[in-house]
Design a protein around this motif. Structure first.
Motif, short mmCIF file in Angstrom:
data_model
loop_
_atom_site.label_atom_id
_atom_site.label_comp_id
_atom_site.label_asym_id
_atom_site.label_seq_id
_atom_site.Cartn_x
_atom_site.Cartn_y
_atom_site.Cartn_z
N TRP A 43 0.87 -1.35 0.09
CA TRP A 43 0.09 -0.02 0.01
C TRP A 43 0.77 1.33 0.12
N ALA A 44 2.00 1.10 0.99
CA ALA A 44 2.59 2.41 0.96
C ALA A 44 3.78 2.52 -0.30
N LEU A 45 3.95 1.53 -1.14
CA LEU A 45 4.49 1.40 -2.14
C LEU A 45 3.72 2.07 -3.36
N PHE A 46 2.68 1.67 -3.50
CA PHE A 46 1.81 2.19 -4.38
C PHE A 46 1.41 3.85 -4.46
N MET A 47 1.30 4.07 -2.97
CA MET A 47 0.90 5.57 -2.58
C MET A 47 2.32 6.31 -2.95
N VAL A 48 3.37 5.72 -2.74
CA VAL A 48 4.65 6.49 -3.11
C VAL A 48 4.80 6.94 -4.80
N ILE A 49 4.52 5.71 -5.32
CA ILE A 49 4.51 5.89 -6.90
C ILE A 49 3.47 6.69 -7.38
N GLY A 50 1.95 6.64 -6.89
CA GLY A 50 1.15 7.64 -7.44
C GLY A 50 1.58 8.91 -6.92
N ASP A 51 2.32 9.26 -5.72
CA ASP A 51 2.51 10.66 -5.42
C ASP A 51 3.75 10.98 -6.42
N LEU A 52 4.63 10.14 -6.85
CA LEU A 52 5.51 10.64 -7.69
C LEU A 52 4.91 11.12 -9.06
N PHE A 53 3.94 10.52 -9.79
CA PHE A 53 3.41 10.67 -10.98
C PHE A 53 2.41 12.06 -10.67
N ARG A 54 2.04 12.03 -9.40
CA ARG A 54 0.91 13.24 -9.17
C ARG A 54 1.90 14.63 -9.07
N ASP A 55 2.96 14.68 -8.66
CA ASP A 55 3.92 15.63 -8.23
C ASP A 55 4.35 16.19 -9.66
N HIS A 56 3.78 17.42 -9.89
CA HIS A 56 4.14 18.24 -11.15
C HIS A 56 5.42 19.20 -10.92
N GLU A 57 5.82 19.55 -9.59
CA GLU A 57 7.26 20.22 -9.34
C GLU A 57 8.45 19.24 -9.45
N LEU A 58 8.32 18.16 -9.39
CA LEU A 58 9.48 17.11 -9.36
C LEU A 58 9.70 16.74 -10.81
N SER A 59 11.21 17.12 -11.17
CA SER A 59 11.46 16.86 -12.69
C SER A 59 11.46 15.36 -12.86
N GLY A 60 11.57 15.10 -14.19
CA GLY A 60 11.46 13.57 -14.73
C GLY A 60 12.57 13.09 -14.19
N TRP A 61 13.78 13.53 -14.19
CA TRP A 61 14.87 12.82 -13.67
C TRP A 61 14.70 12.42 -12.25
N TRP A 62 14.38 13.49 -11.55
CA TRP A 62 14.35 13.25 -10.03
C TRP A 62 13.21 11.78 -9.80
N LYS A 63 12.00 11.80 -10.65
CA LYS A 63 11.35 10.74 -10.61
C LYS A 63 11.71 9.58 -11.06
N VAL A 64 12.54 9.35 -12.10
CA VAL A 64 13.37 8.17 -12.57
C VAL A 64 14.39 7.69 -11.42
N VAL A 65 14.90 8.70 -10.62
CA VAL A 65 15.89 8.37 -9.63
C VAL A 65 15.10 7.59 -8.51
N TRP A 66 14.03 7.95 -8.06
CA TRP A 66 13.15 7.64 -7.07
C TRP A 66 12.61 6.22 -7.51
N ILE A 67 12.13 6.04 -8.73
CA ILE A 67 11.72 4.69 -9.11
C ILE A 67 12.81 3.88 -9.19
#
Length: 128
Positions: free
Chosen positions: A25-49
């Motif tokens: 549940w927490a993992l999917f919440m984090v992944i959902g939040d990553l894609f919902r966050d428009h302020e975070l750049s694509g590269w940081w999203k890749v790093v988090w993933i």
């Protein structure tokens, strides 16, 4: 003694089951939040993933500590937006325009279903 061993084993497996689903549940919440966050750049999203793929538990905990407040705000904003859109749709679908109501009442009067007095009463309710 066998009953208590089975009982504690059962409790242990229930705990493991609960912990596993809580982690998912927490993992999917984090992944959902990553894609919902428009302020975070694509590269940081890749790093988090990548971190979530290779070091999942540590990454989830780190993300929640580092970005938990923003995660809650984005979740509340998404819920607020969804509710506003739903309310607007319900208002739009539930209420016909006054012109449509009068036209329906006029067609009913022309068909003889309602009397002219009922038509005038409907028309006065719709106009007010």
């Amino acid at each position: 003694m066998s009953f208590f061993q089975n009982f504690w084993e059962f409790l242990w497996w229930m705990f493991i089951f609960y912990a596993f689903f809580a982690f998912l549940w927490a993992l999917f919440m984090v992944i959902g939040d990553l894609f919902r966050d428009h302020e975070l750049s694509g590269w940081w999203k890749v790093v988090w993933i990548l971190f979530l793929v290779f070091v999942p538990l540590l990454s989830v905990l780190t993300y929640m500590v580092a970005r938990g407040k923003g995660m809650a705000q984005r979740s509340m904003e998404a819920a607020r937006k969804s509710r506003a859109e739903t309310d607007e749709y319900i208002r739009q679908a539930a209420s016909a325009s006054p012109t449509e109501e009068i036209a329906k009442a006029k067609s009913l009067m022309d068909a003889g279903t309602i009397t002219p007095e009922e038509f005038n009463r409907i028309k006065s309710k719709v106009v007010v």
